[in-house]
Design a protein around this motif. Sequence first.
Motif, PDB file in Angstrom:
ATOM      1  N   SER A  44     -10.925   4.561   7.864  1.00  0.00           N
ATOM      2  CA  SER A  44     -11.344   5.367   6.701  1.00  0.00           C
ATOM      3  C   SER A  44     -10.130   5.942   5.980  1.00  0.00           C
ATOM      4  N   VAL A  45      -9.178   6.451   6.749  1.00  0.00           N
ATOM      5  CA  VAL A  45      -7.974   7.022   6.132  1.00  0.00           C
ATOM      6  C   VAL A  45      -7.217   5.931   5.356  1.00  0.00           C
ATOM      7  N   ALA A  46      -7.078   4.760   5.964  1.00  0.00           N
ATOM      8  CA  ALA A  46      -6.352   3.671   5.292  1.00  0.00           C
ATOM      9  C   ALA A  46      -7.078   3.248   4.007  1.00  0.00           C
ATOM     10  N   LEU A  47      -8.386   3.150   4.082  1.00  0.00           N
ATOM     11  CA  LEU A  47      -9.166   2.795   2.888  1.00  0.00           C
ATOM     12  C   LEU A  47      -8.945   3.801   1.773  1.00  0.00           C
ATOM     13  N   ALA A  48      -9.050   5.083   2.132  1.00  0.00           N
ATOM     14  CA  ALA A  48      -8.908   6.137   1.109  1.00  0.00           C
ATOM     15  C   ALA A  48      -7.495   6.131   0.538  1.00  0.00           C
ATOM     16  N   ALA A 266      -4.022  -8.443  -1.869  1.00  0.00           N
ATOM     17  CA  ALA A 266      -4.550  -7.585  -0.802  1.00  0.00           C
ATOM     18  C   ALA A 266      -3.851  -7.861   0.527  1.00  0.00           C
ATOM     19  N   MET A 267      -3.590  -9.135   0.808  1.00  0.00           N
ATOM     20  CA  MET A 267      -2.905  -9.487   2.068  1.00  0.00           C
ATOM     21  C   MET A 267      -1.472  -8.947   2.063  1.00  0.00           C
ATOM     22  N   ALA A 268      -0.799  -9.045   0.924  1.00  0.00           N
ATOM     23  CA  ALA A 268       0.584  -8.560   0.844  1.00  0.00           C
ATOM     24  C   ALA A 268       0.623  -7.037   1.002  1.00  0.00           C
ATOM     25  N   LEU A 269      -0.309  -6.355   0.335  1.00  0.00           N
ATOM     26  CA  LEU A 269      -0.343  -4.895   0.415  1.00  0.00           C
ATOM     27  C   LEU A 269      -0.660  -4.442   1.838  1.00  0.00           C
ATOM     28  N   ALA A 270      -1.656  -5.088   2.453  1.00  0.00           N
ATOM     29  CA  ALA A 270      -2.067  -4.713   3.814  1.00  0.00           C
ATOM     30  C   ALA A 270      -0.936  -4.949   4.801  1.00  0.00           C
ATOM     31  N   SER A 271      -0.223  -6.029   4.607  1.00  0.00           N
ATOM     32  CA  SER A 271       0.874  -6.363   5.509  1.00  0.00           C
ATOM     33  C   SER A 271       1.995  -5.314   5.405  1.00  0.00           C
ATOM     34  N   ARG A 272       2.319  -4.927   4.176  1.00  0.00           N
ATOM     35  CA  ARG A 272       3.363  -3.903   3.997  1.00  0.00           C
ATOM     36  C   ARG A 272       2.922  -2.574   4.589  1.00  0.00           C
ATOM     37  N   ALA A 273       1.649  -2.196   4.349  1.00  0.00           N
ATOM     38  CA  ALA A 273       1.141  -0.914   4.855  1.00  0.00           C
ATOM     39  C   ALA A 273       1.156  -0.901   6.383  1.00  0.00           C
ATOM     40  N   ALA A 274       0.722  -2.000   7.001  1.00  0.00           N
ATOM     41  CA  ALA A 274       0.681  -2.070   8.471  1.00  0.00           C
ATOM     42  C   ALA A 274       2.094  -2.004   9.046  1.00  0.00           C
ATOM     43  N   ALA A 275       3.028  -2.677   8.388  1.00  0.00           N
ATOM     44  CA  ALA A 275       4.413  -2.646   8.865  1.00  0.00           C
ATOM     45  C   ALA A 275       4.962  -1.217   8.796  1.00  0.00           C
ATOM     46  N   THR A 279       6.414   1.911  11.851  1.00  0.00           N
ATOM     47  CA  THR A 279       7.700   2.627  11.863  1.00  0.00           C
ATOM     48  C   THR A 279       7.498   4.124  12.060  1.00  0.00           C
ATOM     49  N   ARG A 280       6.217   4.544  12.208  1.00  0.00           N
ATOM     50  CA  ARG A 280       5.910   5.976  12.329  1.00  0.00           C
ATOM     51  C   ARG A 280       5.088   6.229  13.592  1.00  0.00           C
ATOM     52  N   HIS A 281       5.149   7.461  14.057  1.00  0.00           N
ATOM     53  CA  HIS A 281       4.444   7.807  15.301  1.00  0.00           C
ATOM     54  C   HIS A 281       2.989   8.191  15.024  1.00  0.00           C
ATOM     55  N   GLY A 282       2.137   7.899  15.996  1.00  0.00           N
ATOM     56  CA  GLY A 282       0.762   8.374  15.945  1.00  0.00           C
ATOM     57  C   GLY A 282      -0.177   7.408  15.250  1.00  0.00           C
ATOM     58  N   ALA A 283      -1.469   7.818  15.206  1.00  0.00           N
ATOM     59  CA  ALA A 283      -2.506   6.976  14.600  1.00  0.00           C
ATOM     60  C   ALA A 283      -2.634   7.330  13.116  1.00  0.00           C
ATOM     61  N   PRO A 288       0.458   4.920   5.720  1.00  0.00           N
ATOM     62  CA  PRO A 288       1.146   5.314   4.485  1.00  0.00           C
ATOM     63  C   PRO A 288       0.197   5.519   3.306  1.00  0.00           C
ATOM     64  N   HIS A 289       0.695   6.229   2.298  1.00  0.00           N
ATOM     65  CA  HIS A 289      -0.039   6.385   1.036  1.00  0.00           C
ATOM     66  C   HIS A 289       0.294   5.191   0.129  1.00  0.00           C
ATOM     67  N   LEU A 290      -0.605   4.934  -0.817  1.00  0.00           N
ATOM     68  CA  LEU A 290      -0.461   3.755  -1.687  1.00  0.00           C
ATOM     69  C   LEU A 290       0.884   3.763  -2.428  1.00  0.00           C
ATOM     70  N   ALA A 291       1.286   4.926  -2.930  1.00  0.00           N
ATOM     71  CA  ALA A 291       2.535   4.969  -3.694  1.00  0.00           C
ATOM     72  C   ALA A 291       3.722   4.550  -2.836  1.00  0.00           C
ATOM     73  N   GLU A 292       3.687   4.904  -1.557  1.00  0.00           N
ATOM     74  CA  GLU A 292       4.788   4.506  -0.653  1.00  0.00           C
ATOM     75  C   GLU A 292       4.765   2.992  -0.451  1.00  0.00           C
ATOM     76  N   VAL A 293       3.562   2.440  -0.286  1.00  0.00           N
ATOM     77  CA  VAL A 293       3.449   1.006   0.006  1.00  0.00           C
ATOM     78  C   VAL A 293       3.878   0.192  -1.208  1.00  0.00           C
TER      79      VAL A 293
END
Length: 295
Positions: A44-48, A266-275, A279-283, A288-293
């Motif tokens: 849900s967080v990733a979707l939002a 969508a695949m490129a964006l999802a791949s960057r977001a997952a990567a 690089t960060r701790h926790g769930a 990341p936020h969209l602007a960062e991705v």
Amino acid sequence: MAVLCFGSLNIDDTYTVPHFVAAGETLASTALERFAGGKGLNQSVALARAGAEVYHAGAIGPEGGFLLETLRASGVDVRYVETLPQVRTGHAIIQKEAGGDNCILLYGGANRCISPEWMETVLSHFGHGDVLLLQNEINDLARLMKLAHSRGMRIALNPSPMETSVLSLPLELVDLFFLNEVEARQIANAPQGIGGEQLLQNLAENFPGAAVVLTLGGAGALYRDAGGTWFQPACPVEVVDTTAAGDTFSGYFLGSRLRGDSVKEAMALASRAAAMACTRHGAAPSIPHLAEVQG
Ligand code: RIB
């Protein structure tokens, strides 16, 4: 067009360990951190954060309030999360090794106490064009799938954590699967050596109407629907914690598609977001936020 993510909300207690504890061993951890998690909450967080209109549904116990705060702060509507006074919030004990790999012990708690009446009430607010997103950390997925189908909703399923009970679900109702190779092999009833595009082919024969996102870890991800197949290479990063990387991929892919992006985008964006999540701790805090991705 909204997404209803009916899924788990967990308190993640993450222990940093030199190696995963073995049977009979007593092992000292070097750090303990608490994060908002649960595959449902993370997705849900990733979707939002990817820009989708998201409603999260599920259940927590009295001590789970900070999970709602996490969802709200990310822009998720939490009106369909029930607080059950007599039940503990779901939680996860996560061991995290130096290389970022983890192993997870789950306690379902409130996630497994969702009543049929609550499912029917929540689903009555959604209909044609909306998407129901499910994972395998709450009770009675079959009921939710049938209800959603009867209301003309599309169904996206990430059957993690995989169990044989998933094979008894009405999987023919699924429009979009999010799978890793182990899950895909079980669902397609494919032999051990089969992977990648061959696995997608097997899935297509079993579920001709469904699209599939097949994540391959460090080897990237594949997408297949009636229009063809797309391969997305992984983005190389310094991994510190893989928790919620798969959830980030699923949420970002779906959010991006619902915003009108092509499969390739969508695949490129999802791949960057997952990567970035790796690089960060926790769930949830690692998503990341969209602007960062996009940056
Ligand atoms: O996918 C990661 C999640 O799995 C964690 O947040 C943990 O709660 C478990 O559900």
